[in-house]
Design a protein around this motif. Structure first.
Motif, PDB file in Angstrom:
ATOM      1  N   LEU A  78       0.832  -1.074  -0.121  1.00  0.00           N
ATOM      2  CA  LEU A  78      -0.075  -0.094  -0.098  1.00  0.00           C
ATOM      3  C   LEU A  78       0.828   1.097  -0.122  1.00  0.00           C
ATOM      4  CD1 LEU A  78      -2.728   1.242   0.154  1.00  0.00           C
ATOM      5  CD2 LEU A  78      -2.523   1.020   2.400  1.00  0.00           C
ATOM      6  N   ARG A  79       2.040   1.313   0.702  1.00  0.00           N
ATOM      7  CA  ARG A  79       2.767   2.429   0.759  1.00  0.00           C
ATOM      8  C   ARG A  79       3.329   2.742  -0.506  1.00  0.00           C
ATOM      9  NH1 ARG A  79       5.126   0.446   6.443  1.00  0.00           N
ATOM     10  NH2 ARG A  79       3.590   1.151   7.809  1.00  0.00           N
ATOM     11  N   GLY A  80       3.605   1.786  -1.173  1.00  0.00           N
ATOM     12  CA  GLY A  80       4.319   1.980  -2.729  1.00  0.00           C
ATOM     13  C   GLY A  80       3.516   2.356  -3.709  1.00  0.00           C
ATOM     14  N   ARG A  81       2.057   2.403  -3.557  1.00  0.00           N
ATOM     15  CA  ARG A  81       1.221   2.922  -4.571  1.00  0.00           C
ATOM     16  C   ARG A  81       1.154   4.226  -4.457  1.00  0.00           C
ATOM     17  NH1 ARG A  81      -3.497  -1.403  -3.223  1.00  0.00           N
ATOM     18  NH2 ARG A  81      -2.432  -3.155  -3.802  1.00  0.00           N
ATOM     19  N   PRO A  82       0.805   5.092  -5.555  1.00  0.00           N
ATOM     20  CA  PRO A  82       0.477   6.540  -5.597  1.00  0.00           C
ATOM     21  C   PRO A  82      -0.622   6.599  -4.988  1.00  0.00           C
ATOM     22  CG  PRO A  82       0.855   5.789  -7.953  1.00  0.00           C
ATOM     23  CD  PRO A  82       1.018   4.520  -6.983  1.00  0.00           C
ATOM     24  N   ALA A  83      -1.174   7.708  -4.157  1.00  0.00           N
ATOM     25  CA  ALA A  83      -2.414   7.572  -3.474  1.00  0.00           C
ATOM     26  C   ALA A  83      -3.226   8.852  -4.390  1.00  0.00           C
ATOM     27  CB  ALA A  83      -2.099   8.449  -1.981  1.00  0.00           C
ATOM     28  N   ALA A  84      -4.491   8.645  -4.208  1.00  0.00           N
ATOM     29  CA  ALA A  84      -5.396   9.490  -5.073  1.00  0.00           C
ATOM     30  C   ALA A  84      -6.566   9.748  -4.051  1.00  0.00           C
ATOM     31  CB  ALA A  84      -5.974   8.823  -6.324  1.00  0.00           C
ATOM     32  N   GLY A  85      -7.598  10.971  -4.585  1.00  0.00           N
ATOM     33  CA  GLY A  85      -8.340  11.303  -3.422  1.00  0.00           C
ATOM     34  C   GLY A  85      -9.533  12.127  -4.457  1.00  0.00           C
ATOM     35  N   ARG A  86     -10.145  12.909  -3.789  1.00  0.00           N
ATOM     36  CA  ARG A  86     -10.942  13.745  -4.485  1.00  0.00           C
ATOM     37  C   ARG A  86     -11.388  15.091  -3.918  1.00  0.00           C
ATOM     38  NH1 ARG A  86     -17.178  12.487  -6.736  1.00  0.00           N
ATOM     39  NH2 ARG A  86     -17.862  13.725  -4.836  1.00  0.00           N
ATOM     40  N   SER A 134     -11.278  14.346   0.052  1.00  0.00           N
ATOM     41  CA  SER A 134     -11.764  12.921   0.641  1.00  0.00           C
ATOM     42  C   SER A 134     -10.791  11.822   0.031  1.00  0.00           C
ATOM     43  CB  SER A 134     -13.189  12.723   0.326  1.00  0.00           C
ATOM     44  OG  SER A 134     -13.484  12.445  -1.119  1.00  0.00           O
ATOM     45  N   GLY A 135     -10.824  10.592   0.674  1.00  0.00           N
ATOM     46  CA  GLY A 135      -9.888   9.408   0.261  1.00  0.00           C
ATOM     47  C   GLY A 135      -8.590   9.704   0.713  1.00  0.00           C
ATOM     48  N   LEU A 136      -8.162  10.426   1.415  1.00  0.00           N
ATOM     49  CA  LEU A 136      -6.705  10.652   1.810  1.00  0.00           C
ATOM     50  C   LEU A 136      -6.468  10.517   2.997  1.00  0.00           C
ATOM     51  CD1 LEU A 136      -5.610  13.283  -1.074  1.00  0.00           C
ATOM     52  CD2 LEU A 136      -5.219  10.616  -1.155  1.00  0.00           C
ATOM     53  N   ALA A 137      -7.409  10.514   4.017  1.00  0.00           N
ATOM     54  CA  ALA A 137      -7.453  10.795   5.492  1.00  0.00           C
ATOM     55  C   ALA A 137      -6.234   9.849   6.138  1.00  0.00           C
ATOM     56  CB  ALA A 137      -8.447  10.648   5.944  1.00  0.00           C
ATOM     57  N   GLY A 138      -6.037   8.758   5.466  1.00  0.00           N
ATOM     58  CA  GLY A 138      -4.854   7.729   6.264  1.00  0.00           C
ATOM     59  C   GLY A 138      -3.458   8.055   5.574  1.00  0.00           C
ATOM     60  N   VAL A 167     -14.584  21.481  -8.406  1.00  0.00           N
ATOM     61  CA  VAL A 167     -14.998  20.503  -7.358  1.00  0.00           C
ATOM     62  C   VAL A 167     -15.285  19.066  -7.934  1.00  0.00           C
ATOM     63  CG1 VAL A 167     -16.937  19.961  -5.961  1.00  0.00           C
ATOM     64  CG2 VAL A 167     -16.000  22.231  -5.917  1.00  0.00           C
ATOM     65  N   HIS A 168     -14.795  18.057  -7.400  1.00  0.00           N
ATOM     66  CA  HIS A 168     -14.837  16.587  -7.927  1.00  0.00           C
ATOM     67  C   HIS A 168     -13.574  16.453  -8.824  1.00  0.00           C
ATOM     68  CE1 HIS A 168     -18.522  16.387  -5.965  1.00  0.00           C
ATOM     69  NE2 HIS A 168     -19.373  17.239  -6.855  1.00  0.00           N
ATOM     70  N   ASP A 169     -12.685  17.289  -8.983  1.00  0.00           N
ATOM     71  CA  ASP A 169     -11.484  16.802  -9.532  1.00  0.00           C
ATOM     72  C   ASP A 169     -10.748  15.870  -8.555  1.00  0.00           C
ATOM     73  OD1 ASP A 169     -11.509  18.414 -11.836  1.00  0.00           O
ATOM     74  OD2 ASP A 169     -10.068  19.962 -10.658  1.00  0.00           O
ATOM     75  N   PRO A 170     -10.002  14.778  -9.407  1.00  0.00           N
ATOM     76  CA  PRO A 170      -9.231  13.868  -8.684  1.00  0.00           C
ATOM     77  C   PRO A 170      -8.076  14.623  -7.897  1.00  0.00           C
ATOM     78  CG  PRO A 170      -8.921  13.593 -10.985  1.00  0.00           C
ATOM     79  CD  PRO A 170      -9.918  14.678 -10.796  1.00  0.00           C
ATOM     80  N   VAL A 171      -7.441  14.137  -6.865  1.00  0.00           N
ATOM     81  CA  VAL A 171      -6.294  14.743  -6.101  1.00  0.00           C
ATOM     82  C   VAL A 171      -5.328  13.567  -6.167  1.00  0.00           C
ATOM     83  CG1 VAL A 171      -5.658  15.493  -3.937  1.00  0.00           C
ATOM     84  CG2 VAL A 171      -7.910  16.022  -4.511  1.00  0.00           C
TER      85      VAL A 171
END
Length: 175
Positions: free
Chosen positions: A13-21, A100-104, A161-165
């Protein structure tokens, strides 16, 4: 070292690029003004978000402790509301971007691509007593240490708003 499959899962999991919104964009034209939700804005390199107090230099602590852009996790807002009973969904948290989707995910030392703009983590932005003055007593305590971070605008661009992060480590190129 973590035991068994949990340790392997966390390493992968740590090796994956993270994405949120991007869930919300909020701007205030000067210190203490109510935050206004907008659907879109422009990030200005080295300054902040067009129409916001930080980019204009009219934020509360701009001269000594200012941020170009502030960010907070939607999950942290939901937790604060659940624990305190306070409504912080309408911008009372005084942060510019809600994701959202990046809290951790650890954001320290990371870069974020939101829309066509590129941001870099600058520092933690805990709430201060001023937040209680403009948003109501108990707001700072409800948000706690997770009340956001400061970002620097590296490359200007449009956010919607709603763009991916998308996140990368500071030294990794975006592809």
């Amino acid at each position: 070292m973590m035991p068994g499959s949990l340790g392997r899962w966390l390493r992968r999991l740590r090796g994956r690029p993270a994405a949120g919104r991007l869930e919300a964009i909020l701007l205030a034209d000067n210190a203490g003004a109510p935050m206004q939700a907008v659907d879109s804005t422009v990030a200005i390199a080295g300054r902040g978000l067009e129409g916001d107090r930080y980019a204009a230099g009219t934020g509360w602590w701009h001269a000594t402790d200012g941020c170009q852009v502030t960010l907070i996790h939607a999950e942290h807002l939901a937790r604060a509301a659940r624990k305190s009973g306070l409504d912080v969904s309408d911008g009372r948290h005084r942060r510019n971007l809600v994701v959202s989707g990046l809290a951790g995910v650890e954001l320290r030392g990371r870069r974020l691509r939101i829309g066509t703009a590129l941001f870099a983590w600058h520092r933690v932005r805990p709430p201060c007593g001023y937040l209680d003055q403009v948003s109501g007593r108990g707001t700072a305590k409800a948000l706690g240490k997770r009340a956001g971070i400061c970002l620097t605008v590296i490359e200007g661009g449009r956010l919607n708003v709603h763009d991916p992060v998308h996140l990368k480590k500071g030294s990794e190129p975006f592809s």
